[in-house]
Scaffold this motif. Structure first.
Motif, PDB file in Angstrom:
ATOM      1  N   VAL A  17     100.885 -37.446 -12.403  1.00 11.67           N
ATOM      2  CA  VAL A  17     100.240 -37.236 -13.704  1.00 11.67           C
ATOM      3  C   VAL A  17      99.307 -38.398 -14.032  1.00 11.67           C
ATOM      4  N   CYS A  18      99.745 -39.621 -13.740  1.00  2.56           N
ATOM      5  CA  CYS A  18      98.895 -40.794 -13.990  1.00  2.56           C
ATOM      6  C   CYS A  18      97.615 -40.729 -13.161  1.00  2.56           C
ATOM      7  N   LEU A  19      97.739 -40.308 -11.904  1.00  4.32           N
ATOM      8  CA  LEU A  19      96.562 -40.210 -11.037  1.00  4.32           C
ATOM      9  C   LEU A  19      95.638 -39.075 -11.478  1.00  4.32           C
ATOM     10  N   ASP A  29      95.304 -46.897 -21.062  1.00  9.88           N
ATOM     11  CA  ASP A  29      94.288 -47.545 -20.226  1.00  9.88           C
ATOM     12  C   ASP A  29      93.146 -46.628 -19.807  1.00  9.88           C
ATOM     13  N   LEU A  30      93.322 -45.309 -19.935  1.00 10.15           N
ATOM     14  CA  LEU A  30      92.344 -44.393 -19.341  1.00 10.15           C
ATOM     15  C   LEU A  30      91.563 -43.561 -20.346  1.00 10.15           C
ATOM     16  N   ILE A  31      92.184 -43.214 -21.469  1.00  9.40           N
ATOM     17  CA  ILE A  31      91.524 -42.306 -22.418  1.00  9.40           C
ATOM     18  C   ILE A  31      90.631 -43.113 -23.349  1.00  9.40           C
ATOM     19  N   ALA A  85     108.501 -53.520 -10.861  1.00  7.66           N
ATOM     20  CA  ALA A  85     107.377 -53.911 -10.002  1.00  7.66           C
ATOM     21  C   ALA A  85     106.511 -52.701  -9.645  1.00  7.66           C
ATOM     22  N   ALA A  86     107.135 -51.528  -9.492  1.00  6.55           N
ATOM     23  CA  ALA A  86     106.374 -50.313  -9.165  1.00  6.55           C
ATOM     24  C   ALA A  86     105.408 -49.949 -10.292  1.00  6.55           C
ATOM     25  N   ASP A  87     105.770 -50.274 -11.535  1.00  7.41           N
ATOM     26  CA  ASP A  87     104.875 -50.008 -12.667  1.00  7.41           C
ATOM     27  C   ASP A  87     103.573 -50.789 -12.529  1.00  7.41           C
ATOM     28  N   LEU A 137     101.307 -49.259  -9.858  1.00  6.76           N
ATOM     29  CA  LEU A 137     100.625 -48.044 -10.324  1.00  6.76           C
ATOM     30  C   LEU A 137      99.519 -48.385 -11.316  1.00  6.76           C
ATOM     31  N   LEU A 138      99.767 -49.358 -12.187  1.00  7.82           N
ATOM     32  CA  LEU A 138      98.734 -49.770 -13.147  1.00  7.82           C
ATOM     33  C   LEU A 138      97.507 -50.323 -12.430  1.00  7.82           C
ATOM     34  N   ASN A 139      97.734 -51.131 -11.405  1.00  8.37           N
ATOM     35  CA  ASN A 139      96.608 -51.668 -10.634  1.00  8.37           C
ATOM     36  C   ASN A 139      95.834 -50.552  -9.938  1.00  8.37           C
ATOM     37  N   GLU A 140      96.559 -49.531  -9.476  1.00  6.78           N
ATOM     38  CA  GLU A 140      95.917 -48.398  -8.798  1.00  6.78           C
ATOM     39  C   GLU A 140      95.017 -47.615  -9.753  1.00  6.78           C
ATOM     40  N   ILE A 141      95.521 -47.327 -10.956  1.00  8.01           N
ATOM     41  CA  ILE A 141      94.703 -46.545 -11.885  1.00  8.01           C
ATOM     42  C   ILE A 141      93.584 -47.398 -12.492  1.00  8.01           C
TER      43      ILE A 141
END
Length: 686
Positions: free
Chosen positions: A353-355, A394-396, A452-454, A457-461
């Protein structure tokens, strides 16, 4: 088919004419309206004719009697002559028992049910009696378990036997059922038996059961009963390799039929498979899309295995391709948004969903965000779903939409609920991220090692949003902070004691007072009021020892740290080597001092002595001379505390229990003396 034979000659009319017969005229007379009296019918040669073989008159009479019975006008159906309804019911019950007794294993099933009725009453059965009952139960089912587990009543007894069994007995049952687990999974009742065997987390039993589902994943995941137990096994019991074997079957029939020999590590990473055999990409992607779409169309969207498969499909789509757009439409097109809501609560689903938010257009993001309406409060406390809220921040680009969609749900829609929700947000390990992330960003204090996984994912988006978002990230953050600040400041002012009672709550208060926008006067005064009172005040005599009162906030490490930071007016910046003060300044030192003025010496020799040191070092503190005078008057007390000779009772108790070891010298008293008191003495000498 043989031709239909003509009726015997004896059943034909004696003679026929062109006119309708008397019988047909009589039938028509019944269906038409007319006078109530009957017309006299003319005699015919057929009058009084009755063939006993044909039995027409007798059949009509029998039908009439049946209709009378149905209407309750005649004798009751099913009753013999002279028999009452009670006797008939007793006879039917007896016949049912005889039929049940004639079935295979009837006596054994009846006995197991009696044993189960006794065993299931856990609190009413002594341990010795339970063991005897379990032994008797095993003596009945051993060697015949396959016959028992497919019966809806007997399978409960087998589950109870597993519950109270020894590891050896469980393994015996698992081995006896070997080869039948796929069939059991399809059973409405026996599927729970598989869960009972796997819940004990026995490696040998797991390796017996799970491989039996290999090659049957496509069939079972579409089965109404087997699909749920299969997904439970995949999510909770299977090892990493077993998960990979099950997920690979979503990539095509060859992965279900052929598996690696075990010498090489099995991987379900589709990108690796396609890198090794790029020619199979079209076939694999088509097969995977068909399987996922089939489940989505059937509304079976809650499976973790489905979400893992969808993520693998998405990760191997080319950016801005038609396949990606079609996939996004499939996800958005699900009625009622059940697919997106279910995806939010699994690891792969939340990441997907984040991606999708990162790669979608502004319209796509708006539609996805609206799908989660009335779900955000549940999402903020979930270990995976909270990431969707952070991604939305971070995206909208439309921060008005984001704030109106998310904040009313997670912060509350009325004053009574606001405080409850915000106290929960402040203290929950996952929910606190959905508020404090806008204040602290990717701080290590906010994202521990468990999250750490959060950060990954934040860096990826964040990398993706460089090409898909237009608004500056800092501007977006400030707009969201401005939108949520009024409710947060109101909650701090309304319920300060509840918030400062925990370390997470103190961190929440510190972030809000340093970074929120708006008038902070009421909130600052409320937090300062929590420091009031004598730190060394003894407990009342009528205090309940089972429910002791909380210690004074000066004896809590998180309380002292919070006051010290607020007095400084900002956080310490390692790069500049100085405190980065807020604008406008908080001026908290002047607000706090009146509440601790009477007991300032107790603060100076206690665990929160660095709070008093902070007051002396604060550039905006207006009562510095008064404070120095008070401390000088009790200089001897400070000297004893510096040497460790006159430590407050609570600090001594902590030291004797080994609670004084730690890095935070500003909030704990060491056995070698109070370091804050030592520094205060140096200030007095200067």
């Amino acid at each position: 088919m043989a031709p239909r034979l003509a009726a015997p000659a004896t059943k034909r009319k004696a003679h026929s004419t062109d006119k309708p017969s008397d019988d047909s005229r009589a039938k028509k007379a019944k269906t038409t309206t007319g006078p109530k009296h009957k017309k006299a019918e003319p005699e015919s040669d057929d009058a009084g004719f009755s063939d006993p073989d044909d039995g027409g008159a007798e059949i009509a009479q029998e039908r009439g009697s049946q209709k009378a019975n149905a209407n309750g006008n005649g004798p009751k159906a099913g009753l013999e002559k002279g028999q009452t309804s009670r006797e008939a019911h007793a006879k039917q019950k007896q016949l049912a028992q005889e039929r049940k007794a004639a079935k295979p294993l009837a006596d054994e099933v009846a006995r197991t049910k009696k044993l189960w009725e006794r065993l299931r009453r856990k609190s009413h059965v002594p341990k010795e009696e339970r063991q005897q009952l379990v032994d008797e139960l095993f003596s009945i089912i051993t060697g015949r378990i396959k016959d028992f587990v497919l019966k809806h009543d007997a399978v409960r007894a087998v589950q109870t036997a597993i519950k109270y069994s020894t590891p050896a007995q469980r393994k015996q049952i698992a081995k006896e059922l070997q080869g039948a687990y796929a069939q059991l999974a399809e059973s409405r009742y026996a599927k729970f038996l598989i869960g009972k065997l796997l819940v004990q987390n026995d490696t040998e039993i797991r390796n017996i059961i799970i491989p039996e589902f290999y090659g049957k994943v496509r069939k079972l995941i579409n089965h109404s009963e087997a699909s749920w137990i299969l997904d439970d096994i995949y999510r909770g019991a299977a090892t990493k390799e077993q998960k990979a074997n099950m997920l690979r079957e979503w990539y095509g029939p060859e992965f279900a039929l052929f598996r690696s020999s075990g010498k090489t590590e099995v991987s379900a990473d589709l990108s690796k498979i396609l890198a090794e055999e790029p020619a199979k990409r079209t076939t694999i992607m088509k097969y995977l899309a068909e399987m996922t779409n089939s489940l989505i169309q059937k509304k079976l969207t809650g499976f973790t295995m489905l979400h893992d498969a969808m993520l693998q499909y998405f990760l191997n789509l080319k950016s801005e391709s038609e396949e990606l757009k079609e996939f996004l439409e499939v996800v958005k097109g699900d009625e009622n948004g059940d697919l997106l809501k279910n995806m939010a609560f699994t690891k792969s689903g939340a990441r997907l969903v984040c991606l999708l938010l990162a790669n979608g257009s502004a319209k796509d993001r708006k539609q996805i965000l609206k799908t989660f309406k009335d779900t955000f409060q549940l999402m903020c406390g979930d270990q995976y779903a909270h990431m969707i809220i952070l991604a939305a921040y971070d995206l909208i680009d439309d921060t008005v939409l984001t704030s109106k969609s998310i904040f009313p749900e997670i912060l509350g829609k009325n004053e009574e609920k606001d405080v409850e929700n915000i106290i929960f947000l402040a203290n929950d390990l996952n929910a606190r991220l959905t508020v404090l992330y806008l204040f602290e960003g990717q701080s290590k204090a906010l994202f521990p090692a468990s999250h750490a996984a959060d950060l990954e994912l934040l860096n990826e988006i964040h990398e993706i949003r460089k090409t898909t978002s237009k608004k500056d990230a800092e501007v977006r953050r400030q707009e969201l902070v401005t939108a949520m600040s009024p409710q947060l400041l109101a909650a701090v002012a309304t319920s300060p004691k509840d918030l400062v009672s925990t370390s997470f709550g103190c961190q929440f208060v510190t972030d809000v007072l340093l970074s929120a926008k708006g008038d902070k006067t009421a909130a600052l005064e409320a937090i300062a009021s929590t420091a009031a009172g004598n730190p060394n005040q003894e407990l009342p005599e009528d205090a309940d020892p089972l429910f002791p009162l909380p210690p004074h906030i000066s004896f809590t490490p998180h309380g002292g740290k919070m006051y010290k930071t607020l007095i400084a007016g900002g956080r310490f910046d390692k790069k500049s080597g100085s405190v980065k003060r807020t604008d406008p300044p908080l001026n908290f030192a002047n607000i706090l001092y009146p509440f601790i003025k009477e007991h300032v010496v107790q603060w100076a020799i206690g665990p929160s002595s660095f709070t008093i040191l902070g007051l002396l070092e604060a550039s905006d503190f207006s009562f510095q001379k008064e404070l120095l005078k008070t401390l000088k008057s009790d200089k001897k007390t400070l000297e004893k505390a510096a040497k460790g000779e006159d430590t407050p009772k609570e600090a001594k108790d902590d030291a004797s229990k080994g609670k004084t070891k730690g890095k935070d010298s500003g909030s704990k008293v060491r056995s070698g003396g109070n370091p804050g008191a030592k520094l205060l003495l140096e200030k007095l000498k200067a």
